[in-house]
Design a protein around this motif. Structure first.
Motif, PDB file in Angstrom:
ATOM      1  N   MET A  96      47.347  36.258  37.980  1.00  0.00           N
ATOM      2  CA  MET A  96      46.568  35.354  37.130  1.00  0.00           C
ATOM      3  C   MET A  96      46.637  33.912  37.627  1.00  0.00           C
ATOM      4  SD  MET A  96      46.854  36.846  33.281  1.00  0.00           S
ATOM      5  CE  MET A  96      48.457  37.569  33.246  1.00  0.00           C
ATOM      6  N   CYS A 101      43.034  32.279  36.581  1.00  0.00           N
ATOM      7  CA  CYS A 101      42.989  32.547  35.137  1.00  0.00           C
ATOM      8  C   CYS A 101      43.743  31.466  34.361  1.00  0.00           C
ATOM      9  CB  CYS A 101      43.603  33.907  34.814  1.00  0.00           C
ATOM     10  SG  CYS A 101      42.924  35.281  35.756  1.00  0.00           S
ATOM     11  N   HIS A 105      42.631  29.486  30.767  1.00  0.00           N
ATOM     12  CA  HIS A 105      43.176  30.133  29.569  1.00  0.00           C
ATOM     13  C   HIS A 105      44.614  29.718  29.301  1.00  0.00           C
ATOM     14  CE1 HIS A 105      39.844  33.042  29.286  1.00  0.00           C
ATOM     15  NE2 HIS A 105      39.930  33.167  30.607  1.00  0.00           N
ATOM     16  N   ILE A 145      37.427  41.652  33.496  1.00  0.00           N
ATOM     17  CA  ILE A 145      38.273  40.791  34.329  1.00  0.00           C
ATOM     18  C   ILE A 145      37.730  40.741  35.759  1.00  0.00           C
ATOM     19  CG2 ILE A 145      40.580  40.598  35.372  1.00  0.00           C
ATOM     20  CD1 ILE A 145      41.629  41.808  32.660  1.00  0.00           C
ATOM     21  N   THR A 160      35.676  37.548  39.217  1.00  0.00           N
ATOM     22  CA  THR A 160      36.814  37.371  40.117  1.00  0.00           C
ATOM     23  C   THR A 160      36.724  38.272  41.332  1.00  0.00           C
ATOM     24  OG1 THR A 160      38.115  39.034  38.939  1.00  0.00           O
ATOM     25  CG2 THR A 160      38.333  36.732  38.212  1.00  0.00           C
TER      26      THR A 160
END
Length: 179
Positions: A96, A101, A105, A145, A160
């Motif tokens: 992540m 990410c 987030h 994702i 991604t």
């Protein structure tokens, strides 16, 4: 009684029993070595020492039991998430961070994940839908994702294009946090 509660109960009972056994053992050992009655201040000192030992053991059990419960609950969540996703949640924090990410987030347990562009990801396992569009299933979460724009061309989340295995690892992790 659940297995975890039984272990906690056993831990607390063991601490109390150990303290009581130590008190009795010390008293009998001392009395066998000196059959004559010890002075009252010696008896008080032994009683206070034994009480201190019992209190330390009880405190250890009181502190250790909740820690044991939390650790077992976390391990249970990780096994459950790994089973339903086919991923490994332990590999996800590095993925992540590496894939950005953490920039968008807030993600519990991921270093530097304090982004405010996307939603906080704790509690993903309780959500009914992903981004308000897809039913929250392990397959859908991993697919979102990997390639969010395939499902919503207007989402701010970039695709991604990470591997399927990596997306399963991240999905497994998301199902473990804040459940």
């Amino acid at each position: 009684m659940s297995t975890v509660r039984a272990r906690v109960f056993w831990l607390a009972a063991s601490a109390l029993a150990a303290g009581a056994a130590l008190l009795v053992f010390r008293s009998k050992k001392r009395h066998a070595a000196h059959p004559a009655s010890p002075p009252p201040d010696e008896l008080a000192g032994r009683g206070l020492a034994a009480l201190g030992i019992v209190l330390v053991l009880c405190l250890t059990a009181a502190i250790g039991a909740p820690m044991l419960l939390r650790a077992q609950a976390a391990a249970g969540r990780e096994r459950w998430a790994a089973a339903i996703t086919g991923g490994d949640p332990a590999r996800a924090p590095v993925l992540m961070v590496r894939n950005g990410c953490a920039g968008c987030h807030v993600i519990a347990g991921v270093p530097g994940a304090q982004g405010r562009t996307g939603p906080e990801l704790a509690g993903m396992g309780r959500q009914k839908f992903i981004a308000g569009l897809l039913p929250n299933t392990p397959e859908n979460l991993a697919a979102w994702i990997r390639d969010a724009r395939r499902y919503d061309a207007h989402t701010a989340m970039p695709s991604t294009l990470i591997s399927k295995a990596q997306s399963r690892d991240i999905a497994a992790y998301l199902y473990t946090i804040g459940r």
